[in-house]
Design an enzyme around this catalytic site. Structure first.
Site, mmCIF file in Angstrom:
data_model
loop_
_atom_site.group_PDB
_atom_site.id
_atom_site.type_symbol
_atom_site.label_atom_id
_atom_site.label_comp_id
_atom_site.label_asym_id
_atom_site.label_seq_id
_atom_site.Cartn_x
_atom_site.Cartn_y
_atom_site.Cartn_z
ATOM 1 N N ASN A 18 30.836 66.407 19.403
ATOM 2 C CA ASN A 18 30.481 67.761 18.967
ATOM 3 C C ASN A 18 30.782 68.732 20.109
ATOM 4 O OD1 ASN A 18 28.921 70.163 18.665
ATOM 5 N ND2 ASN A 18 27.735 69.177 17.056
ATOM 6 N N ASP A 54 30.548 72.122 19.997
ATOM 7 C CA ASP A 54 29.961 73.461 19.795
ATOM 8 C C ASP A 54 29.602 74.153 21.106
ATOM 9 O OD1 ASP A 54 30.078 73.088 17.083
ATOM 10 O OD2 ASP A 54 27.944 72.618 16.854
ATOM 11 N N HIS A 55 29.079 73.350 22.054
ATOM 12 C CA HIS A 55 28.540 74.006 23.249
ATOM 13 C C HIS A 55 29.610 74.498 24.209
ATOM 14 C CE1 HIS A 55 24.562 73.773 21.932
ATOM 15 N NE2 HIS A 55 24.556 72.458 21.850
ATOM 16 N N ARG A 106 29.732 85.018 27.414
ATOM 17 C CA ARG A 106 30.385 86.151 28.068
ATOM 18 C C ARG A 106 31.345 86.911 27.167
ATOM 19 N NH1 ARG A 106 30.295 86.139 33.719
ATOM 20 N NH2 ARG A 106 31.487 88.066 33.601
ATOM 21 N N HIS A 132 30.176 72.959 14.214
ATOM 22 C CA HIS A 132 29.226 73.603 13.306
ATOM 23 C C HIS A 132 29.513 75.094 13.321
ATOM 24 C CE1 HIS A 132 24.622 74.115 12.258
ATOM 25 N NE2 HIS A 132 25.411 74.684 11.374
ATOM 26 N N ARG A 164 28.019 78.181 12.287
ATOM 27 C CA ARG A 164 26.714 78.637 11.800
ATOM 28 C C ARG A 164 26.840 79.997 11.128
ATOM 29 N NH1 ARG A 164 22.147 75.868 14.533
ATOM 30 N NH2 ARG A 164 20.922 77.493 13.564
ATOM 31 N N ARG A 171 26.984 81.847 16.224
ATOM 32 C CA ARG A 171 26.547 81.951 17.617
ATOM 33 C C ARG A 171 27.448 81.163 18.567
ATOM 34 N NH1 ARG A 171 20.947 78.571 17.428
ATOM 35 N NH2 ARG A 171 20.506 80.203 15.908
ATOM 36 N N HIS A 172 28.132 80.141 18.046
ATOM 37 C CA HIS A 172 29.078 79.452 18.946
ATOM 38 C C HIS A 172 30.466 79.373 18.308
ATOM 39 C CE1 HIS A 172 27.262 76.156 16.703
ATOM 40 N NE2 HIS A 172 26.226 76.029 17.506
ATOM 41 N N GLU A 211 30.091 70.703 10.247
ATOM 42 C CA GLU A 211 28.676 70.834 9.890
ATOM 43 C C GLU A 211 28.480 72.207 9.281
ATOM 44 O OE1 GLU A 211 26.250 70.294 13.307
ATOM 45 O OE2 GLU A 211 26.877 68.229 13.588
ATOM 46 N N THR A 232 18.641 74.868 17.997
ATOM 47 C CA THR A 232 19.672 73.974 17.490
ATOM 48 C C THR A 232 19.142 73.438 16.167
ATOM 49 O OG1 THR A 232 20.966 71.966 17.963
ATOM 50 C CG2 THR A 232 18.738 72.063 18.864
ATOM 51 N N THR A 233 19.892 72.545 15.509
ATOM 52 C CA THR A 233 19.408 72.022 14.234
ATOM 53 C C THR A 233 18.134 71.220 14.507
ATOM 54 O OG1 THR A 233 21.718 71.833 13.623
ATOM 55 C CG2 THR A 233 20.132 70.779 12.181
ATOM 56 N N GLU A 236 23.616 61.219 7.822
ATOM 57 C CA GLU A 236 23.505 61.214 9.279
ATOM 58 C C GLU A 236 22.021 61.275 9.600
ATOM 59 O OE1 GLU A 236 25.963 63.880 11.612
ATOM 60 O OE2 GLU A 236 24.457 63.884 13.223
ATOM 61 N N HIS A 269 21.951 63.617 17.296
ATOM 62 C CA HIS A 269 21.063 64.666 17.815
ATOM 63 C C HIS A 269 20.216 64.128 18.966
ATOM 64 C CE1 HIS A 269 19.056 68.474 18.044
ATOM 65 N NE2 HIS A 269 19.860 68.919 17.107
ATOM 66 N N GLY A 270 20.426 64.732 20.116
ATOM 67 C CA GLY A 270 19.615 64.384 21.285
ATOM 68 C C GLY A 270 20.005 63.073 21.952
ATOM 69 N N GLY A 329 26.881 65.732 21.238
ATOM 70 C CA GLY A 329 27.453 66.954 21.765
ATOM 71 C C GLY A 329 26.932 67.355 23.122
ATOM 72 N N HIS A 330 25.654 67.745 23.159
ATOM 73 C CA HIS A 330 25.115 68.402 24.347
ATOM 74 C C HIS A 330 25.255 67.557 25.603
ATOM 75 C CE1 HIS A 330 21.909 70.083 26.972
ATOM 76 N NE2 HIS A 330 22.391 71.216 26.484
HETATM 77 N N1 PXP Z 1 24.418 66.032 14.474
HETATM 78 C C1 PXP Z 1 24.044 67.212 13.943
HETATM 79 C C2 PXP Z 1 23.912 67.304 12.460
HETATM 80 C C3 PXP Z 1 23.793 68.335 14.752
HETATM 81 O O1 PXP Z 1 23.424 69.500 14.203
HETATM 82 C C4 PXP Z 1 23.964 68.207 16.143
HETATM 83 C C5 PXP Z 1 23.732 69.387 17.028
HETATM 84 O O2 PXP Z 1 24.628 70.387 16.750
HETATM 85 C C6 PXP Z 1 24.379 66.963 16.648
HETATM 86 C C7 PXP Z 1 24.567 65.893 15.796
HETATM 87 C C8 PXP Z 1 24.609 66.754 18.114
HETATM 88 O O3 PXP Z 1 23.416 66.884 18.805
HETATM 89 P P1 PXP Z 1 23.431 66.942 20.380
HETATM 90 O O4 PXP Z 1 24.168 68.179 20.759
HETATM 91 O O5 PXP Z 1 21.993 66.963 20.745
HETATM 92 O O6 PXP Z 1 24.155 65.706 20.850
#
Ligand code: PXP
Length: 248
Positions: A8, A10-11, A19, A51, A53, A57-58, A78, A108-109, A159, A198-199, A220-221
């Site tokens: 992912n 997104d970040h 910026r 994603h 949104r 935002r990203h 997403e 975040t989600t 998921e 996620h996480g 992602g993060h």
């Molecule tokens: N899966 C979904 C559905 C998400 O919304 C996200 C966060 O955007 C992730 C996975 C990835 O989560 P993380 O950035 O915490 O790894």
């Protein structure tokens, strides 16, 4: 089957938007989600997740189309369950789409989609994307009632939300793991592909290994954060290496 990694990115766009809230082809728009996607491919990513949104935002729409065109990896979009996002998905035609809940206030989600509560709307949204040849996933909490509702929508995939698992410590950690095991087992029994995300990070990943039937993790993060130290390609490669220890 080896466990697949959806990266992912997104970040990367979050940092750019901090910026420059501009289009991706603007001269000073950095860092580039497109370059991050290319580097993720070089590191062994099996797919890219992004994603778009409602509040943009990203990721911007233009990012999604550019990445879709330029990077030869399956794309997982997403999206919230809205007409606007369904129209975007139908134009973009990603291989996969994952419906997520979305509220403007969240960072975040923050929870899974309530498939049972919004069944008719979700079922309709799933069918609209499937009619266009897009495989659909539903991002849900590891809750057997939600897994059953997801199966009733005919979505190909779920998921499982691993956020509570990732944040839990001690006895709670065992409880969250148990929920994920039950949800994954039920999803597999209902013939759905079971993904999770996620996480997840380099520290907690292998604690997830008792969960059976996992096909793909979306991360992602932690990868984008690690990329600041070692670069995106190496960060993805490190995660992929860790994932080879999944017992299946
Ligand atoms: N899966 C979904 C559905 C998400 O919304 C996200 C966060 O955007 C992730 C996975 C990835 O989560 P993380 O950035 O915490 O790894």
């Amino acid at each position: 089957m080896p466990l697949l990694l959806g990266v992912n990115i997104d970040h990367v766009a979050t940092l750019r938007q901090a910026r420059y809230a501009r289009t991706p082809d603007s001269p000073n728009a950095e860092p580039s989600p497109l370059d991050a996607g290319r580097d993720a491919l070089a590191g062994g990513a099996d797919s890219l997740t992004l994603h778009v949104r409602g509040d943009r935002r990203h990721m911007q729409d233009a990012d999604a189309f550019l990445i879709r065109r330029e990077i030869p990896l399956p794309l997982n979009l997403e999206l919230g369950v809205t007409d606007e996002m369904i129209a975007l998905a139908l134009k973009l035609r990603p291989e996969y789409a994952c419906f997520v809940p979305e509220s403007r206030e969240e960072i975040t989600t923050e929870g899974g989609l309530d498939v049972r509560g919004g069944f008719d709307r979700v079922r309709m949204a799933v069918a609209r994307l499937q009619d266009a040849g897009i495989k659909v996933s539903l991002f849900i909490d590891p809750d057997v009632a939600q897994v059953e509702a997801a199966a009733e929508t005919c979505a190909e995939m779920i998921e499982l939300h691993t956020g509570c698992f990732a944040n839990a410590a001690g006895a709670d950690s065992e409880t969250e793991l148990r929920r994920l095991i039950d949800a994954a087992s039920n999803g597999h029994a209902a013939a759905m592909r079971v993904n999770a995300g996620h996480g997840l990070n380099y520290q907690n990943l292998t604690r997830l290994w008792p969960v059976p039937h996992l096909a793909e993790l979306n991360i992602g993060h932690s990868i984008v954060s690690r990329a600041m130290r070692v670069g995106m390609t190496a960060a993805v490669r490190e995660m992929k290496n860790l994932m080879t220890t999944y017992p299946g």
